[in-house]
Design a protein around this motif. Structure first.
Motif, PDB file in Angstrom:
ATOM      1  N   CYS A  15      32.260  45.331  54.695  1.00 32.68           N
ATOM      2  CA  CYS A  15      31.952  44.215  55.633  1.00 32.68           C
ATOM      3  C   CYS A  15      31.559  43.109  54.419  1.00 32.68           C
ATOM      4  O   CYS A  15      32.011  41.777  54.843  1.00 32.68           O
ATOM      5  N   ILE A  16      30.655  43.471  53.954  1.00 28.99           N
ATOM      6  CA  ILE A  16      29.898  42.485  52.960  1.00 28.99           C
ATOM      7  C   ILE A  16      31.057  41.897  52.031  1.00 28.99           C
ATOM      8  O   ILE A  16      31.042  40.759  51.738  1.00 28.99           O
ATOM      9  N   LEU A  17      31.850  42.850  51.404  1.00 29.34           N
ATOM     10  CA  LEU A  17      32.625  42.472  50.480  1.00 29.34           C
ATOM     11  C   LEU A  17      34.012  42.180  50.846  1.00 29.34           C
ATOM     12  O   LEU A  17      34.945  42.041  49.982  1.00 29.34           O
ATOM     13  N   ARG A  18      34.258  41.857  52.048  1.00 27.77           N
ATOM     14  CA  ARG A  18      35.657  41.852  52.549  1.00 27.77           C
ATOM     15  C   ARG A  18      36.255  40.529  52.077  1.00 27.77           C
ATOM     16  O   ARG A  18      35.739  39.399  52.068  1.00 27.77           O
ATOM     17  N   THR A  19      37.506  40.589  51.690  1.00 21.82           N
ATOM     18  CA  THR A  19      38.550  39.416  51.145  1.00 21.82           C
ATOM     19  C   THR A  19      39.103  38.930  52.735  1.00 21.82           C
ATOM     20  O   THR A  19      39.343  39.800  53.580  1.00 21.82           O
ATOM     21  N   PRO A  20      39.816  37.864  52.694  1.00 25.28           N
ATOM     22  CA  PRO A  20      39.912  36.900  51.640  1.00 25.28           C
ATOM     23  C   PRO A  20      38.845  35.943  51.509  1.00 25.28           C
ATOM     24  O   PRO A  20      37.878  36.142  52.375  1.00 25.28           O
ATOM     25  N   LYS A  21      38.807  35.181  50.370  1.00 20.30           N
ATOM     26  CA  LYS A  21      37.764  34.199  50.240  1.00 20.30           C
ATOM     27  C   LYS A  21      37.472  33.396  51.264  1.00 20.30           C
ATOM     28  O   LYS A  21      36.448  33.127  51.848  1.00 20.30           O
ATOM     29  N   ASP A  49      34.316  41.375  37.951  1.00 21.46           N
ATOM     30  CA  ASP A  49      35.316  39.941  38.107  1.00 21.46           C
ATOM     31  C   ASP A  49      35.453  39.880  39.600  1.00 21.46           C
ATOM     32  O   ASP A  49      35.588  38.642  40.073  1.00 21.46           O
ATOM     33  N   TRP A  50      35.766  41.196  40.382  1.00 18.89           N
ATOM     34  CA  TRP A  50      35.946  41.031  41.694  1.00 18.89           C
ATOM     35  C   TRP A  50      34.973  40.229  42.556  1.00 18.89           C
ATOM     36  O   TRP A  50      35.133  39.423  43.465  1.00 18.89           O
ATOM     37  N   ILE A  51      33.667  40.589  42.278  1.00 24.05           N
ATOM     38  CA  ILE A  51      32.524  40.119  43.016  1.00 24.05           C
ATOM     39  C   ILE A  51      32.213  38.880  42.555  1.00 24.05           C
ATOM     40  O   ILE A  51      32.282  37.815  43.570  1.00 24.05           O
ATOM     41  N   HIS A  52      32.472  38.451  41.455  1.00 24.52           N
ATOM     42  CA  HIS A  52      32.294  36.975  41.035  1.00 24.52           C
ATOM     43  C   HIS A  52      33.487  36.262  41.733  1.00 24.52           C
ATOM     44  O   HIS A  52      33.166  34.978  42.271  1.00 24.52           O
ATOM     45  N   ASP A  53      34.763  36.598  41.845  1.00 22.84           N
ATOM     46  CA  ASP A  53      35.612  36.177  42.484  1.00 22.84           C
ATOM     47  C   ASP A  53      35.894  35.924  43.826  1.00 22.84           C
ATOM     48  O   ASP A  53      36.536  34.935  44.412  1.00 22.84           O
ATOM     49  N   ASN A  54      35.128  37.021  44.409  1.00 22.90           N
ATOM     50  CA  ASN A  54      35.785  37.016  46.017  1.00 22.90           C
ATOM     51  C   ASN A  54      34.434  36.882  46.927  1.00 22.90           C
ATOM     52  O   ASN A  54      34.506  36.964  48.051  1.00 22.90           O
TER      53      ASN A  54
END
Length: 373
Positions: A15-21, A49-54
């Protein structure tokens, strides 16, 4: 240390890291801590990279804990042939990775801890992160003489480097990552980070050599697990969050959609070697053939990991000029890579005159060319 990997916490992290941006929503405030279940450097760098980008970092900060199997990691703008013994890495099956942050080259193995601090760019503060690590070490072992330098290194006993640091600053997000030497193999470290290649000229970012030491050498009772726990506790105290670590699988697309594509990109030759800043090689080597010693001069220019210009200077009587020209022609445009050069040499050998003496000389030349890579 409490390691939470239940379905409940996986769903929470998802839930915290869910995409899309667009429309990012978070259920956490303050911060949280995650730890990779993988020791693969490409997967772990992909998580960064994923955390930084999303991820939306406005309401929380993230501490990412990870360890790698034997690996040499170079900075975004570095030349691997200047920074390490690429040939030795291949022989010992030590991975080579290029990260997206700047800074110098480091050696990782399971005796080394990696910490990545994620914040918004506005909240980025690497000195505070390093001071947090020092506080954690002091809380664990008050007698340790550790401090942060102006170069953002952590020194042990005022001399030995136990932590190097690098960072990536995006438009809105940022991360700062650092190492911590607990019980790394120093013999492998020193040999892997010693370049044997001569005559390379480049504007690539050079590493700054330093004397290193393991915390284990100072206190054999210390373990990586103890250090991870102490750092997590200090981080949770500072950010007033629950002291638990959520385990994360860097290959889990349900939690990190698109993560495997990021991992594959970081493994490609085009990223690891092809992103090397343009460089030149001007060197010579001695070839011992029967009772004679021959000096060979080689000049090359390499861009995007591929040979743009190649010149090989050797006596005309030793090898027919047309054969040498064929080798130069084949190398031009090819990867600066021993495997590709070996394949090219084998292909050309098939069209080489069926003369045992000539073919023996040809093989010797090609073998020496490969050693430059």
């Amino acid at each position: 240390m409490v390691l939470q990997s239940s379905l409940k916490h996986c769903l929470h992290l998802s839930c915290i890291l869910r995409t899309p941006k667009v429309g990012f929503r978070s259920t956490a405030t303050g911060g949280f801590i995650i730890q990779s279940t993988s020791n693969d450097v490409y997967q772990n760098l992909a998580v960064e990279d994923w955390i930084h980008d999303n991820m939306n970092l406005e309401n929380q900060q993230v501490l990412f804990l990870w360890r790698n199997s034997p690996t040499v990691v170079i900075g975004r703008h570095q030349n691997p042939w200047q920074e390490c013994n690429v040939r030795l890495l291949r022989q010992k099956n030590i991975k080579l990775a290029r990260r997206r942050s700047g800074g110098g080259t480091v050696y990782h193995d399971l005796g080394n801890i990696n910490l990545t601090f994620f914040t918004t760019r506005k909240k980025y503060e690497r000195m505070e992160n390093l001071k947090l690590v020092v506080r954690a070490l002091k809380a664990l072992r008050p007698q340790l003489d550790v401090h942060v330098t102006d170069r953002y290194d952590i020194l042990l006993d005022r001399h030995y480097k136990i932590s190097g640091t690098a960072a990536k600053l995006g438009r809105t997000a940022a991360y700062h990552h650092c190492t911590l030497l607990c019980n790394a193999d120093k013999l492998v470290l020193s040999s892997a980070l010693k370049s044997p290649y001569k005559g390379i000229k480049s504007n690539a970012t050079p590493s700054v050599p330093a004397s290193v030491k393991n915390l284990f050498d100072k206190d054999p009772s210390l373990t990586c697990e103890m250090l991870l726990d102490a750092i997590a506790e200090e981080y949770s105290t500072q950010h007033q969050i629950d002291h638990h670590i959520t385990l994360i699988n860097p290959a889990d697309e349900t939690v990190l959609p698109g993560i495997n594509n990021k991992t594959k990109e970081l493994q490609t030759w085009e990223w690891v070697y092809g992103k090397t800043p343009k460089f030149s090689v001007s060197t010579c080597f001695n070839m011992v053939y029967k009772d004679s010693v021959l000096d060979v001069k080689v000049n090359m220019e390499v861009k995007n990991g591929r040979i743009e210009i190649c010149n090989i200077d050797l006596p005309r009587q030793w090898l027919p000029p047309e054969l040498c020209s064929e080798l130069v022609k084949s190398l031009t445009g090819s990867k600066f890579c021993p495997n590709e050069t070996t394949t090219l040499a084998a292909t050309l050998l098939r069209v080489c005159p069926q003369d045992a003496e000539l073919q023996s000389r040809w093989n010797l030349l090609c073998e020496n060319m490969v050693t430059l890579m």
